[in-house]
Enzyme design. Structure first.
Site, mmCIF file in Angstrom:
data_model
loop_
_atom_site.group_PDB
_atom_site.id
_atom_site.type_symbol
_atom_site.label_atom_id
_atom_site.label_comp_id
_atom_site.label_asym_id
_atom_site.label_seq_id
_atom_site.Cartn_x
_atom_site.Cartn_y
_atom_site.Cartn_z
ATOM 1 N N SER A 120 0.827 -1.201 0.000
ATOM 2 C CA SER A 120 0.000 0.000 0.000
ATOM 3 C C SER A 120 0.862 1.251 0.000
ATOM 4 C CB SER A 120 -0.846 0.051 1.270
ATOM 5 O OG SER A 120 -1.625 -1.096 1.396
ATOM 6 N N HIS A 141 -0.937 -2.547 -7.079
ATOM 7 C CA HIS A 141 -1.726 -2.269 -5.873
ATOM 8 C C HIS A 141 -3.212 -2.438 -6.167
ATOM 9 C CE1 HIS A 141 -3.040 0.903 -2.683
ATOM 10 N NE2 HIS A 141 -3.104 -0.325 -2.198
ATOM 11 N N GLU A 153 -3.557 0.230 -9.115
ATOM 12 C CA GLU A 153 -2.582 1.315 -9.173
ATOM 13 C C GLU A 153 -1.226 0.664 -9.438
ATOM 14 O OE1 GLU A 153 -2.013 3.152 -5.241
ATOM 15 O OE2 GLU A 153 -1.983 5.098 -6.218
ATOM 16 N N ASN A 191 -3.363 6.047 -1.412
ATOM 17 C CA ASN A 191 -3.197 6.104 0.050
ATOM 18 C C ASN A 191 -2.567 7.399 0.539
ATOM 19 O OD1 ASN A 191 -4.455 3.789 0.957
ATOM 20 N ND2 ASN A 191 -2.772 2.530 0.209
#
Ligand code: NAI
Length: 292
Positions: A120, A141, A153, A191
């Site tokens: 992450s 991701h 991602e 994130n």
């Protein structure tokens, strides 16, 4: 690289089991590895019930479901991944633990295999530098839950080659996902923006500005988010949220990323969210009734 025929997924928790299910449903052979056999047995039953649920809702044909279940294998032995064309790591969010896995993986994986991390927030460049093939290491991701969420991602490390990027993008699209691309800076895109919001929701609770319910309702009805930030944190896992905040804090060097003491305290107390039955909210009754 040649067509991906077999994928290795490492880590059979929330993300790894979802990634294994998704790839099997798209006609690719998968071998799911975890260090803990109990985790594999839980993953096997949750994947089967999730696939059967899709069939009962007519969202998946019976033949695709049977084919997907046949494509799945489970193992605790890393050598079983030596035949994989593409390996996706989804173990605990710790740079040290991931690096030591990448060192081992580099030794056993096919020389042509791509090593992807579902991290992450951890630097892909640093994970790649623990291998002898940094050009074949990339961030992939997935969002939670992987079979449902539409986004992947992709994160390019400093040495990720164009061929590795193209193969990862092609695989993501084969899995039915939309791809976004990020450079390798802490937290990437999603994130970096999401976690400070979740952390701020913890500060809002910690400083008694409002109740947890009002914080979540405020963000759901006030900003049209499908889940409130505290509810979402419980869904992600509070340990995962805390690890990401620590990476953002260390990597971006600003106090605004400092993890909220209440988030730290919940994790210290083992209140990790839905997966433990308690986090910001208590799920124990709900989980008991769904089992009965
Ligand atoms: P989890 O805690 O549910 O599962 C992690 C699994 O890794 C555990 O089953 C553990 O036994 C296993 N494991 C630990 N060390 C291992 C090793 N050396 N070899 C093999 N297995 C090992 O964690 P979760 O939530 O699935 O997260 C996994 C990764 O995915 C983390 O990097 C996390 O940041 C990332 N991620 C998590 C999301 C979420 O919403 N939870 C969303 C997107 C990415």
């Amino acid at each position: 690289m040649a067509d991906v025929k077999m994928i290795g997924v490492i880590g059979g928790g929330q993300m790894g089991s979802g990634i294994a299910q998704l790839t099997a449903m798209h006609g690719i052979d998968v071998c799911l590895l975890d260090v803990n056999p109990q985790v594999l047995s839980t993953a096997s039953s949750s994947i089967s019930s999730s696939i059967n649920r899709l069939v009962s809702k007519s969202q998946l044909s019976q033949s695709t479901a049977s084919d997907a279940l046949k494509r799945l294998r489970f193992t605790t032995n890393l050598n079983d991944l030596s035949v994989a064309d593409f390996i996706i790591e989804a173990i605990v969010e710790s740079e040290e633990v991931k690096k030591s896995l990448f060192v081992q993986l580099d030794k056993i994986a096919k020389s042509s295999a791509i090593l992807a991390s579902n991290t992450s927030s951890i630097s892909i460049t640093r994970l790649a530098s623990s291998t002898t093939r940094p050009q074949q290491v990339i961030g992939m991701h997935f969002m939670n839950p992987p079979p449902v969420m539409k986004l992947i991602e992709i994160v390019r490390g400093a040495d990720t080659s164009d061929a590795t990027f193209a193969a990862t993008k092609a695989l993501s699209q084969r899995l039915g996902k939309t791809v976004i691309t990020s450079q390798d800076y802490s937290g990437f895109i999603v994130n970096r923006i999401l976690m400070p919001m979740i952390n701020e929701a913890f500060y809002t609770l910690y400083t008694n500005v409002a109740t947890k319910e009002d914080i979540d309702t405020g963000m759901k009805l006030g900003t049209n988010h499908p889940m409130g930030p505290l509810e979402l944190a419980d869904f992600i896992g509070l340990d995962v949220c805390l690890s990401i905040m620590k990476v953002l804090h260390a990597g971006l060097g600003d106090n605004k990323y400092s993890p909220c003491p209440l988030l730290v305290q919940y994790v210290d107390a083992g209140r990790l969210g839905r997966k433990r039955g308690i986090g910001v909210y208590d799920y124990s009754k709900e989980q008991k009734s769904s089992k009965s």
